[in-house]
Scaffold this active site. Structure first.
Site, PDB file in Angstrom:
ATOM      1  N   LYS A 194       1.555  -8.789 -11.074  1.00  0.00           N
ATOM      2  CA  LYS A 194       0.342  -9.275 -11.687  1.00  0.00           C
ATOM      3  C   LYS A 194       0.653 -10.101 -12.976  1.00  0.00           C
ATOM      4  CE  LYS A 194      -1.345  -7.539  -7.980  1.00  0.00           C
ATOM      5  NZ  LYS A 194      -1.883  -6.199  -7.775  1.00  0.00           N
TER       6      LYS A 194
ATOM      7  N   ASP B 105      -2.673   3.686 -14.684  1.00  0.00           N
ATOM      8  CA  ASP B 105      -2.379   2.297 -14.100  1.00  0.00           C
ATOM      9  C   ASP B 105      -3.019   1.213 -15.047  1.00  0.00           C
ATOM     10  OD1 ASP B 105      -2.333   0.072 -12.750  1.00  0.00           O
ATOM     11  OD2 ASP B 105      -2.385   1.053 -10.669  1.00  0.00           O
TER      12      ASP B 105
ATOM     13  N   ARG C  19      21.033   0.754  -5.789  1.00  0.00           N
ATOM     14  CA  ARG C  19      20.150   1.518  -5.613  1.00  0.00           C
ATOM     15  C   ARG C  19      19.772   2.565  -6.638  1.00  0.00           C
ATOM     16  NH1 ARG C  19      19.876   5.605  -2.007  1.00  0.00           N
ATOM     17  NH2 ARG C  19      21.418   4.340  -0.730  1.00  0.00           N
TER      18      ARG C  19
HETATM   19  C1  LIG Z   1      -1.710  -4.937  -7.198  1.00  0.00           C
HETATM   20  C2  LIG Z   1      -2.033  -3.559  -7.875  1.00  0.00           C
HETATM   21  C3  LIG Z   1      -1.224  -2.410  -7.496  1.00  0.00           C
HETATM   22  C4  LIG Z   1      -0.208  -2.765  -6.490  1.00  0.00           C
HETATM   23  O1  LIG Z   1       1.016  -3.418  -6.801  1.00  0.00           O
HETATM   24  P1  LIG Z   1       1.732  -4.361  -5.621  1.00  0.00           P
HETATM   25  O2  LIG Z   1       2.475  -4.775  -6.459  1.00  0.00           O
HETATM   26  O3  LIG Z   1       0.801  -5.436  -5.038  1.00  0.00           O
HETATM   27  O4  LIG Z   1       2.283  -3.569  -4.665  1.00  0.00           O
HETATM   28  C5  LIG Z   1      -1.577  -1.426  -7.951  1.00  0.00           C
HETATM   29  N1  LIG Z   1      -2.332  -1.281  -9.196  1.00  0.00           N
HETATM   30  C6  LIG Z   1      -3.276  -2.230  -9.525  1.00  0.00           C
HETATM   31  C7  LIG Z   1      -4.100  -2.100 -10.518  1.00  0.00           C
HETATM   32  C8  LIG Z   1      -3.116  -3.547  -8.731  1.00  0.00           C
HETATM   33  O5  LIG Z   1      -3.754  -4.336  -9.271  1.00  0.00           O
END
Ligand SMILES: *Cc1c(COP(=O)(O)O)cnc(C)c1O
Length: 404
Positions: free
Chosen positions: A213, A188, A62
């Site tokens: 992604k 992000d 962890r």
């Molecule tokens: C999918 C996504 C997230 C969240 O990610 P997960 O891996 O699904 O928890 C956060 N920000 C963006 C822009 C995303 O496309």
């Protein structure tokens, strides 16, 4: 690979080699998975996050695990950051950063349009913890400036923003935040990937990725990451990884490590296909509007050219026919494209996002902000993550579903 050993390398070499190396014991060329949850220290070491007694080796997964650590080194190298921390999902990474950096009484300024999970987390959970939140259109620095107050500790932008591909000027936002004394600028960058944009080089303090992604890239492993300065991430590791506990599994770390090696190649293919599909859709009689940062018709195309070295594979389009009817045909007819949420996988993915539903459930914008959203999205958009199949096959599949 020692941290920073990749400094002289280009991005493609970093993607392949950073965080990896020939195993000194077995001489294995490709990385092994270390599944161990616990490790046998070589000296009497600390037992908790607060009591590490200076021991730098592995103790408990962890806190850190060698396979997860290898991925973190690759991610830091790709973003040009000092350190990366991996989490079990993008949302675990976002939560760790928000909860780890903000306290009761603090104020967050955040893009009014972003990933739905982030939007719901900041609107529904942060106020319960005493953190106030102002969502603003971050494509306009004047609105950000107006929203910043004495308690503002963090500015959070997402560019391109889900689902409408609205951009924010990272360098301008970071300069503004700096001038107004906002401590943390977070980007992000999931839709962009480090191939398109490296926010740390533009003045941001933290980059967040959903590794599920583009970086993982194959739709088979969830993960998330925060990248930034070593000192801040060291503190976040001890609080967020150890105590919130949303750590990445070594197996997923290994899958994502393997996926990330081909990120530069895949991003080039995504961009090439997305541009071809965007042009085909713009010319299609059933299509009313296409948004793609790489098209001259995108309202922020000039910023996209300045800020994005790759326009990525995300586009949205609107149809003349009501979207729900088109979506039903897509579910029945699409074969190459999967009608499914998520994005950035090798497979093309497409999903209908109706404006009224996200306004009522997620974004809850006031009238002027909703008007700005509708200027991009109308009654709704098809969010299209263009995959790396043959562009002609993707286009034919889509044309078959668009025909009434
Ligand atoms: C999918 C996504 C997230 C969240 O990610 P997960 O891996 O699904 O928890 C956060 N920000 C963006 C822009 C995303 O496309």
């Amino acid at each position: 690979m020692a941290a920073g050993g990749y400094q002289g390398w280009g991005l493609a070499t970093r993607a392949v080699h950073a965080g990896e190396g020939v195993d000194p014991v077995t001489r294995a060329s490709s990385p092994s998975i270390v599944l161990s949850a616990t490790f046998a220290p070589t000296e009497v070491a600390g037992f908790s996050a607060r009591n590490r007694a200076g021991y730098e080796g592995y103790v408990y997964a962890r806190l850190s695990n060698p396979t997860v650590h290898a991925l973190e080194e690759k991610l830091a190298a790709l973003e040009g950051g000092e350190r990366a921390l991996a989490f079990a999902s993008g949302m675990a990474a976002s939560h760790a950063l928000l909860a780890g950096r903000l306290s009761a009484g603090d104020h967050l300024v955040i893009s009014d349009t972003n990933y739905v999970g982030t939007a719901e987390l900041v609107r529904d959970s942060l106020p319960r913890w005493g953190i106030s939140v102002t969502p603003v259109d971050t494509s306009d620095p004047a609105r950000i400036a107006a929203a910043i107050g004495p308690a503002t500790r963090m500015l959070w932008i997402e560019t391109p923003a889900n689902p409408i591909l609205r951009l924010a000027d990272i360098a301008a936002c970071a300069a503004l935040a700096r001038e107004r004394g906002v401590r943390d600028v977070v980007v992000d960058s999931t839709f962009a990937s480090p191939l398109a944009t490296r926010p740390l080089e533009l003045g941001a303090d933290f980059v967040v990725h959903s590794l599920t992604k583009y970086i993982g890239g194959h739709g088979d492993a969830m993960g998330g990451a925060v990248i930034g300065r070593a000192e801040a991430l060291g503190a976040l590791n001890l609080e967020a990884s150890v105590h919130y506990g949303g750590v990445l599994s070594p197996f997923n770390a290994w899958l994502i490590l393997r996926g990330a090696a081909t990120l530069p190649l895949r991003m080039r293919a995504h961009q090439e296909n997305a541009l071809e599909l965007a042009r085909a859709l713009e010319a299609h009689p059933a299509v009313k509007r296409v948004h793609y940062p790489g098209l001259a018709s995108h309202p922020q195309h000039a910023l996209a050219r300045r800020q994005m070295a790759n326009f990525s594979g995300m586009l949205t389009f609107q149809t003349h026919e009501p979207g729900e009817a088109v979506a039903k045909r897509m579910i029945e007819r699409l074969r190459v494209i999967h009608y499914a949420v998520s994005l950035g996988h090798q497979r093309s993915l497409l999903y209908w996002i109706p404006t009224a539903a996200v306004m009522a459930s997620t974004f809850r914008l006031d009238a002027p902000a909703e008007a700005a959203y509708r200027a991009f999205a109308g009654e709704g958009v098809f969010r299209f993550s263009v995959g790396i199949e043959d562009a002609a096959d993707i286009a034919a599949d889509l044309a078959g579903a668009l025909a009434g």
